[in-house]
Structure formats: C-alpha cells, structure tokens
Design an enzyme around this catalytic site. Structure first.
Site, PDB file in Angstrom:
ATOM      1  N   ARG A 118     -17.347 -42.511  -1.228  1.00  9.27           N
ATOM      2  CA  ARG A 118     -16.132 -41.657  -1.255  1.00  9.27           C
ATOM      3  C   ARG A 118     -15.225 -41.921  -2.461  1.00  9.27           C
ATOM      4  O   ARG A 118     -14.043 -41.592  -2.440  1.00  9.27           O
ATOM      5  CB  ARG A 118     -15.334 -41.787   0.040  1.00  9.27           C
ATOM      6  CG  ARG A 118     -16.159 -41.406   1.250  1.00  9.27           C
ATOM      7  CD  ARG A 118     -15.331 -41.014   2.428  1.00  9.27           C
ATOM      8  NE  ARG A 118     -16.183 -40.593   3.520  1.00  9.27           N
ATOM      9  CZ  ARG A 118     -16.718 -41.426   4.414  1.00  9.27           C
ATOM     10  NH1 ARG A 118     -16.457 -42.711   4.371  1.00  9.27           N
ATOM     11  NH2 ARG A 118     -17.501 -40.950   5.349  1.00  9.27           N
ATOM     12  N   LYS A 140     -13.427 -33.274 -15.497  1.00  7.28           N
ATOM     13  CA  LYS A 140     -14.389 -32.325 -14.910  1.00  7.28           C
ATOM     14  C   LYS A 140     -15.749 -33.010 -14.869  1.00  7.28           C
ATOM     15  O   LYS A 140     -16.236 -33.492 -15.907  1.00  7.28           O
ATOM     16  CB  LYS A 140     -14.486 -31.057 -15.755  1.00  7.28           C
ATOM     17  CG  LYS A 140     -13.377 -30.072 -15.485  1.00  7.28           C
ATOM     18  CD  LYS A 140     -13.673 -28.748 -16.169  1.00  7.28           C
ATOM     19  CE  LYS A 140     -12.540 -27.777 -15.972  1.00  7.28           C
ATOM     20  NZ  LYS A 140     -12.741 -26.524 -16.731  1.00  7.28           N
ATOM     21  N   GLU A 182     -16.634 -27.355 -30.263  1.00  7.27           N
ATOM     22  CA  GLU A 182     -15.484 -27.644 -29.383  1.00  7.27           C
ATOM     23  C   GLU A 182     -14.264 -28.052 -30.210  1.00  7.27           C
ATOM     24  O   GLU A 182     -13.129 -27.771 -29.829  1.00  7.27           O
ATOM     25  CB  GLU A 182     -15.844 -28.721 -28.355  1.00  7.27           C
ATOM     26  CG  GLU A 182     -17.030 -28.388 -27.435  1.00  7.27           C
ATOM     27  CD  GLU A 182     -16.710 -27.453 -26.257  1.00  7.27           C
ATOM     28  OE1 GLU A 182     -15.613 -26.848 -26.240  1.00  7.27           O
ATOM     29  OE2 GLU A 182     -17.569 -27.330 -25.356  1.00  7.27           O
ATOM     30  N   LYS A 224      -6.393 -31.809 -25.855  1.00  8.10           N
ATOM     31  CA  LYS A 224      -6.945 -31.717 -24.498  1.00  8.10           C
ATOM     32  C   LYS A 224      -6.070 -32.489 -23.511  1.00  8.10           C
ATOM     33  O   LYS A 224      -5.797 -32.008 -22.397  1.00  8.10           O
ATOM     34  CB  LYS A 224      -8.395 -32.212 -24.455  1.00  8.10           C
ATOM     35  CG  LYS A 224      -8.952 -32.083 -23.040  1.00  8.10           C
ATOM     36  CD  LYS A 224     -10.411 -31.791 -22.956  1.00  8.10           C
ATOM     37  CE  LYS A 224     -10.794 -31.482 -21.507  1.00  8.10           C
ATOM     38  NZ  LYS A 224     -12.219 -31.330 -21.313  1.00  8.10           N
ATOM     39  N   GLU A 234      -6.803 -26.797 -13.331  1.00  8.93           N
ATOM     40  CA  GLU A 234      -7.046 -25.459 -13.875  1.00  8.93           C
ATOM     41  C   GLU A 234      -6.476 -24.342 -13.001  1.00  8.93           C
ATOM     42  O   GLU A 234      -7.137 -23.338 -12.716  1.00  8.93           O
ATOM     43  CB  GLU A 234      -8.548 -25.245 -14.111  1.00  8.93           C
ATOM     44  CG  GLU A 234      -8.806 -24.180 -15.161  1.00  8.93           C
ATOM     45  CD  GLU A 234     -10.262 -24.131 -15.627  1.00  8.93           C
ATOM     46  OE1 GLU A 234     -10.713 -25.121 -16.239  1.00  8.93           O
ATOM     47  OE2 GLU A 234     -10.919 -23.129 -15.376  1.00  8.93           O
ATOM     48  N   ARG A 238      -4.965 -24.562 -18.270  1.00  8.66           N
ATOM     49  CA  ARG A 238      -6.199 -25.291 -18.632  1.00  8.66           C
ATOM     50  C   ARG A 238      -7.355 -24.332 -18.910  1.00  8.66           C
ATOM     51  O   ARG A 238      -8.270 -24.666 -19.666  1.00  8.66           O
ATOM     52  CB  ARG A 238      -6.572 -26.293 -17.530  1.00  8.66           C
ATOM     53  CG  ARG A 238      -7.817 -27.092 -17.897  1.00  8.66           C
ATOM     54  CD  ARG A 238      -8.086 -28.288 -17.025  1.00  8.66           C
ATOM     55  NE  ARG A 238      -9.306 -28.941 -17.464  1.00  8.66           N
ATOM     56  CZ  ARG A 238      -9.698 -30.142 -17.098  1.00  8.66           C
ATOM     57  NH1 ARG A 238      -8.961 -30.854 -16.278  1.00  8.66           N
ATOM     58  NH2 ARG A 238     -10.824 -30.665 -17.555  1.00  8.66           N
ATOM     59  N   ASN A 242     -11.543 -23.000 -21.955  1.00  8.08           N
ATOM     60  CA  ASN A 242     -12.847 -22.364 -21.749  1.00  8.08           C
ATOM     61  C   ASN A 242     -13.099 -21.215 -22.714  1.00  8.08           C
ATOM     62  O   ASN A 242     -13.968 -20.371 -22.442  1.00  8.08           O
ATOM     63  CB  ASN A 242     -12.948 -21.851 -20.308  1.00  8.08           C
ATOM     64  CG  ASN A 242     -12.925 -22.998 -19.313  1.00  8.08           C
ATOM     65  OD1 ASN A 242     -13.594 -24.004 -19.504  1.00  8.08           O
ATOM     66  ND2 ASN A 242     -12.124 -22.858 -18.277  1.00  8.08           N
ATOM     67  N   HIS A 245     -16.604 -19.947 -23.163  1.00  9.82           N
ATOM     68  CA  HIS A 245     -17.460 -20.591 -22.164  1.00  9.82           C
ATOM     69  C   HIS A 245     -18.060 -19.621 -21.145  1.00  9.82           C
ATOM     70  O   HIS A 245     -19.135 -19.884 -20.621  1.00  9.82           O
ATOM     71  CB  HIS A 245     -16.695 -21.706 -21.440  1.00  9.82           C
ATOM     72  CG  HIS A 245     -16.549 -22.953 -22.270  1.00  9.82           C
ATOM     73  ND1 HIS A 245     -15.898 -22.976 -23.491  1.00  9.82           N
ATOM     74  CD2 HIS A 245     -16.956 -24.231 -22.055  1.00  9.82           C
ATOM     75  CE1 HIS A 245     -15.922 -24.190 -23.978  1.00  9.82           C
ATOM     76  NE2 HIS A 245     -16.551 -24.983 -23.139  1.00  9.82           N
TER      77      HIS A 245
HETATM   78  P1  NAD Z   1     -25.969 -34.463 -24.328  1.00 13.85           P
HETATM   79  O1  NAD Z   1     -25.274 -35.335 -23.382  1.00 13.85           O
HETATM   80  O2  NAD Z   1     -27.228 -33.811 -23.885  1.00 13.85           O
HETATM   81  O3  NAD Z   1     -26.266 -35.285 -25.658  1.00 13.85           O
HETATM   82  C1  NAD Z   1     -26.926 -34.637 -26.707  1.00 13.85           C
HETATM   83  C2  NAD Z   1     -28.148 -35.418 -27.193  1.00 13.85           C
HETATM   84  O4  NAD Z   1     -27.750 -36.468 -28.049  1.00 13.85           O
HETATM   85  C3  NAD Z   1     -28.964 -36.078 -26.098  1.00 13.85           C
HETATM   86  O5  NAD Z   1     -30.330 -36.016 -26.447  1.00 13.85           O
HETATM   87  C4  NAD Z   1     -28.482 -37.519 -26.146  1.00 13.85           C
HETATM   88  O6  NAD Z   1     -29.409 -38.434 -25.623  1.00 13.85           O
HETATM   89  C5  NAD Z   1     -28.296 -37.722 -27.627  1.00 13.85           C
HETATM   90  N1  NAD Z   1     -27.320 -38.721 -28.028  1.00 13.85           N
HETATM   91  C6  NAD Z   1     -26.136 -39.003 -27.437  1.00 13.85           C
HETATM   92  N2  NAD Z   1     -25.430 -39.847 -28.199  1.00 13.85           N
HETATM   93  C7  NAD Z   1     -26.199 -40.119 -29.280  1.00 13.85           C
HETATM   94  C8  NAD Z   1     -26.000 -40.916 -30.427  1.00 13.85           C
HETATM   95  N3  NAD Z   1     -24.847 -41.542 -30.646  1.00 13.85           N
HETATM   96  N4  NAD Z   1     -26.999 -40.992 -31.322  1.00 13.85           N
HETATM   97  C9  NAD Z   1     -28.159 -40.295 -31.136  1.00 13.85           C
HETATM   98  N5  NAD Z   1     -28.395 -39.506 -30.089  1.00 13.85           N
HETATM   99  C10 NAD Z   1     -27.406 -39.418 -29.171  1.00 13.85           C
HETATM  100  O7  NAD Z   1     -25.021 -33.276 -24.835  1.00 13.85           O
HETATM  101  P2  NAD Z   1     -23.465 -33.201 -25.156  1.00 13.85           P
HETATM  102  O8  NAD Z   1     -23.351 -32.130 -26.148  1.00 13.85           O
HETATM  103  O9  NAD Z   1     -22.882 -34.530 -25.418  1.00 13.85           O
HETATM  104  O10 NAD Z   1     -22.854 -32.706 -23.775  1.00 13.85           O
HETATM  105  C11 NAD Z   1     -23.176 -31.439 -23.246  1.00 13.85           C
HETATM  106  C12 NAD Z   1     -22.838 -31.438 -21.776  1.00 13.85           C
HETATM  107  O11 NAD Z   1     -21.440 -31.653 -21.608  1.00 13.85           O
HETATM  108  C13 NAD Z   1     -23.162 -30.143 -21.089  1.00 13.85           C
HETATM  109  O12 NAD Z   1     -23.810 -30.413 -19.877  1.00 13.85           O
HETATM  110  C14 NAD Z   1     -21.806 -29.527 -20.838  1.00 13.85           C
HETATM  111  O13 NAD Z   1     -21.790 -28.708 -19.697  1.00 13.85           O
HETATM  112  C15 NAD Z   1     -20.950 -30.738 -20.654  1.00 13.85           C
HETATM  113  N6  NAD Z   1     -19.530 -30.512 -20.931  1.00 13.85           N
HETATM  114  C16 NAD Z   1     -18.635 -30.943 -20.014  1.00 13.85           C
HETATM  115  C17 NAD Z   1     -17.276 -30.796 -20.239  1.00 13.85           C
HETATM  116  C18 NAD Z   1     -16.298 -31.354 -19.260  1.00 13.85           C
HETATM  117  O14 NAD Z   1     -15.106 -31.067 -19.376  1.00 13.85           O
HETATM  118  N7  NAD Z   1     -16.724 -32.171 -18.322  1.00 13.85           N
HETATM  119  C19 NAD Z   1     -16.831 -30.207 -21.429  1.00 13.85           C
HETATM  120  C20 NAD Z   1     -17.769 -29.778 -22.354  1.00 13.85           C
HETATM  121  C21 NAD Z   1     -19.123 -29.939 -22.105  1.00 13.85           C
HETATM  122  N1  GLY Z   2     -14.127 -28.082 -21.055  1.00 13.83           N
HETATM  123  C1  GLY Z   2     -13.122 -27.373 -20.352  1.00 13.83           C
HETATM  124  C2  GLY Z   2     -12.192 -28.227 -19.574  1.00 13.83           C
HETATM  125  O1  GLY Z   2     -12.299 -29.442 -19.584  1.00 13.83           O
HETATM  126  O2  GLY Z   2     -11.329 -27.735 -18.908  1.00 13.83           O
END
Ligand code: NAD
Ligand code: GLY
Length: 357
Positions: A118, A140, A182, A224, A234, A238, A242, A245
């Site tokens: 939890r 998020k 972003e 942010k 949101e 907030r 997006n 998005h």
């Molecule tokens: P990811 O986590 O898939 O990482 C991208 C790639 O880079 C992967 O293959 C990873 O293993 C590799 N990698 C990571 N760090 C590295 C480094 N320092 N050196 C070499 N390789 C490295 O992708 P991302 O772009 O970081 O994240 C995308 C995800 O984030 C999506 O699922 C998206 O929905 C989510 N997201 C969430 C929010 C939120 O507010 N929570 C906001 C934006 C995106």
């Molecule tokens: N990436 C959109 C948010 O965090 O609200």
C-alpha cells in the site's frame, strides 16, 4: 550541484542536478527508512551505472531487479517481477525502491512503489534526457495496456530526484533527440525566452555540451516543478504539459509500443497541435512555421507515420485520459510560450486536419 524543489506540502521533494551525483551516495541514503533497498533497472543500464550505485550502498541489504529493456515491457506482467522479488526477500513497508533508468523504468518503479504494501518510499535516478526533464518529476507513474498508453497507474511522488548529467554521455543520439522534444515542449507552452534559447543552442545540445544540457535540464525541471506544485493531479493547468501528447500517445499505441519513441511521437504531435491551433485561428502561420522549424532542427519527426490511417488514429485519441464522455481535449497554442486547454474541438476539425484539407 544545483537543487530545485517541488513544493507539495508534506510530499515536497528535492531535484538535485549535477555531474557525478551517482557517486554521492548520501543523496540517496538520507531518504532511506531501513536497510532494505531495491534498485530497479534494466539490462542496458545495469552494466553502465549499477556498479557505481552499488558501491554507494554497501552498508545496506541491496536487492537488484534487472528488467528487460523496452517500452513493450512497460506492463503489469513486468510489475509482478518487481513484487515477487521484493516478497522473496521479505522486503517490508519500510523498504525503498530506486528507479535507475529512463522513463520506462521510472514509471514502472513508481507505480510498483505506490502499491507494494500500500505504498513505500521511492527515489528517481533518471538516466535519459527525457526522464531527467520530464518523467522523473511530478509523480505520474504507470504501465501501458494494449488499448492505451499509460492507462493504468497512480499519482505517486518520489522522495527525491537525483539527476547525474554525466549519465547522458552514453545515451544514443536518437534517445537524446527524443528527450529534446520534451525540452522544446516547455518553451512552447510556457516560456518564450527558453524557446529562443533552445533554438539558438540546439547544436550545443545535440553535441551534448554539458553546460547547455545542464541549463536545459534545470530550466525544464523548474518549469515542470512550478506547474506540478500548482496542480498536482491535473485538475487544470497541469494538462498543458501534455502538448502533443493526445496525438503522440495515439501514434505510439497505433504503431506498437517502442516503434516510435515517446519523444518522437510527442514531437510530431506538437506540430499537429500547432496545425490545429492555426486551423482554429488561434495562431498565425508564422507560429506554426516556428514550431515546425525547431522540431525539424532537433532531428525530430514533423509528420504522422505514413502507414497510420486517420480513422484508427481518431478512435485511439478518443480513449485519451483527458477525453470526457467521448469529447477530446487538446492542448493548443496561442503563441510561442503560451498554451491553452481546449475541450470543445469538433470531430470535423480533426478530420479536416488529418485529411490535409
Ligand atoms: P526509456 O526508458 O525506454 O529509455 C530509452 C532507452 O535508453 C532504453 O533503451 C534505455 O535502456 C536506454 N538508456 C537509458 N539511459 C541510458 C543511458 N544513460 N545510456 C545509454 N542508454 C540508456 O525511454 P525514455 O524516453 O526515458 O522514457 C519514455 C517513457 O517515459 C515512456 O513510457 C513515457 O510514457 C514515459 N513518460 C512518463 C512521463 C511522466 O510524467 N511519468 C512523462 C514523459 C514520458
Ligand atoms: N508528462 C506530463 C505530466 O507529467 O503531467
């Protein structure tokens, strides 16, 4: 090291930004509640950064969960791997999860922390540009379902975000560009000066020049943090985070998770949002041209994938988390540096946009 704060009352936390922070174990240790610490990472990141983090935690009962790498593994099944590893080692409510990786690892680890017994402590150590400027901040968390991106999740804030800018040295170029999408978003939605700074400094950012990257990360996190502090869950403002998005998530889902990177889909989505803003007479053509130019200069896509049919695309957008009773919400631009949440976009406008009329 520079430190920003996300001000959320008792859920407030610091964002530390600097080179070499992975070796500053005290930044992690000060947030631990017991000896039980679990690092969640993946097969790509573990060989790069886990040894350094491990060397900082020798006094702790350390569990390492190394997941397969990829957006396609951001699933409930993968979450079970984390839960089972914690249970096998009898990790209790006072344990801490550390997300070491990009947004996929961060979103999954945060969600796991929100529901394990939890709710337990968690810390974000983001290692991609995208996760350093966006996903690690704001709470998020979640996983994908075949019918929709990030559709199962929770708002759950970390205890700290530790950004070691040196981790970006190993980041592939395509991932760097995806993160820039972003960064560009923050300028477009809320900070015209930052937009023009990004435009002028794109060559330095693409060359991973450390001073430029650190400035971009700090400014993005400050933008942010302020928006999240004003509207954590949101209910209103907030949503401007997006921009692009609604289109972007539909691209990712339609193409199959991992085919288009999240940042690439958001980039094309921001151009579509600007095109829709022009169609609805919110901006002048020169604003659309500005948006397209900066995204193109960052080496990001400015059009939809060719194989995407508009009917499927619109159906997927209707499932967006911001949609209410079938009515889609879009984040549109009023100028460079100013976005608005618009709820009454008619289907006909969207169909016209996607048919290119
Ligand atoms: P990811 O986590 O898939 O990482 C991208 C790639 O880079 C992967 O293959 C990873 O293993 C590799 N990698 C990571 N760090 C590295 C480094 N320092 N050196 C070499 N390789 C490295 O992708 P991302 O772009 O970081 O994240 C995308 C995800 O984030 C999506 O699922 C998206 O929905 C989510 N997201 C969430 C929010 C939120 O507010 N929570 C906001 C934006 C995106
Ligand atoms: N990436 C959109 C948010 O965090 O609200």
């Amino acid at each position: 090291m520079q430190t920003l704060h996300v001000d959320l009352g008792e859920r407030s936390y610091p964002i530390h930004i600097g080179a070499g922070l992975l070796s500053q174990g005290h930044l992690v240790v000060e947030h631990l509640k017991s000896k039980q610490v679990c690092v969640v990472t993946n097969t790509t990141i573990a060989p790069l950064f886990l040894p350094t983090l491990r060397s900082q935690l020798t006094d702790f009962d350390l569990l390492e969960v190394i997941l397969p790498d990829g957006e396609e593994f951001k699933t409930l099944d993968t979450l079970s791997t984390i839960f089972d590893a914690l249970l096998e080692r009898n990790f209790s409510r006072s344990c801490t999860l550390i997300a070491l990786g990009g947004g996929v690892i961060g979103d999954m680890t945060g969600f796991a922390a929100s529901v394990y017994q939890r709710g337990i402590n968690f810390i974000q150590i983001p290692t991609t540009l995208l996760s350093q400027v966006d996903s690690s901040v704001g709470g998020k968390t979640g996983v994908n379902r075949p019918l929709g991106k990030n559709m199962v999740g929770a708002f759950y804030q970390p205890k700290a975000v530790i950004i070691d800018t040196q981790t970006l040295l190993t980041l592939p170029e395509r991932e760097l560009k995806a993160g820039l999408a972003e960064v560009i978003k923050y300028g477009l939605i809320n900070n015209q000066d930052f937009h023009y700074w990004i435009k002028a400094n794109l060559p330095k950012l693409l060359a991973k020049q450390s001073e430029a990257l650190t400035y971009a990360i700090r400014t993005s996190c400050a933008e942010k943090a302020a928006i999240v502090a004003a509207d954590e869950r949101e209910g209103g403002i907030r949503a401007i985070l997006n921009l692009g998005h609604t289109f972007g998530h539909a691209i990712e889902t339609a193409m199959g998770y991992g085919v288009w990177l999240h940042g690439e889909a958001v980039a094309a989505g921001m151009v579509l949002a600007a095109e829709l803003s022009l169609q609805l007479c919110r901006i002048e053509p020169k604003v659309l041209a500005e948006v397209r130019a900066v995204i193109e200069a960052a080496g990001l896509p400015v059009t939809l994938p060719e194989q995407l049919d508009s009917k499927t695309f619109i159906q997927l957008m209707r499932k967006d988390k911001k949609a209410e009773q079938g009515q889609m919400t879009f984040i549109l631009l009023d100028s460079v540096g100013k976005a608005a949440v618009v709820r009454d976009v008619e289907s006909a406008s969207l169909e016209r946009l996607l048919s290119g009329d």
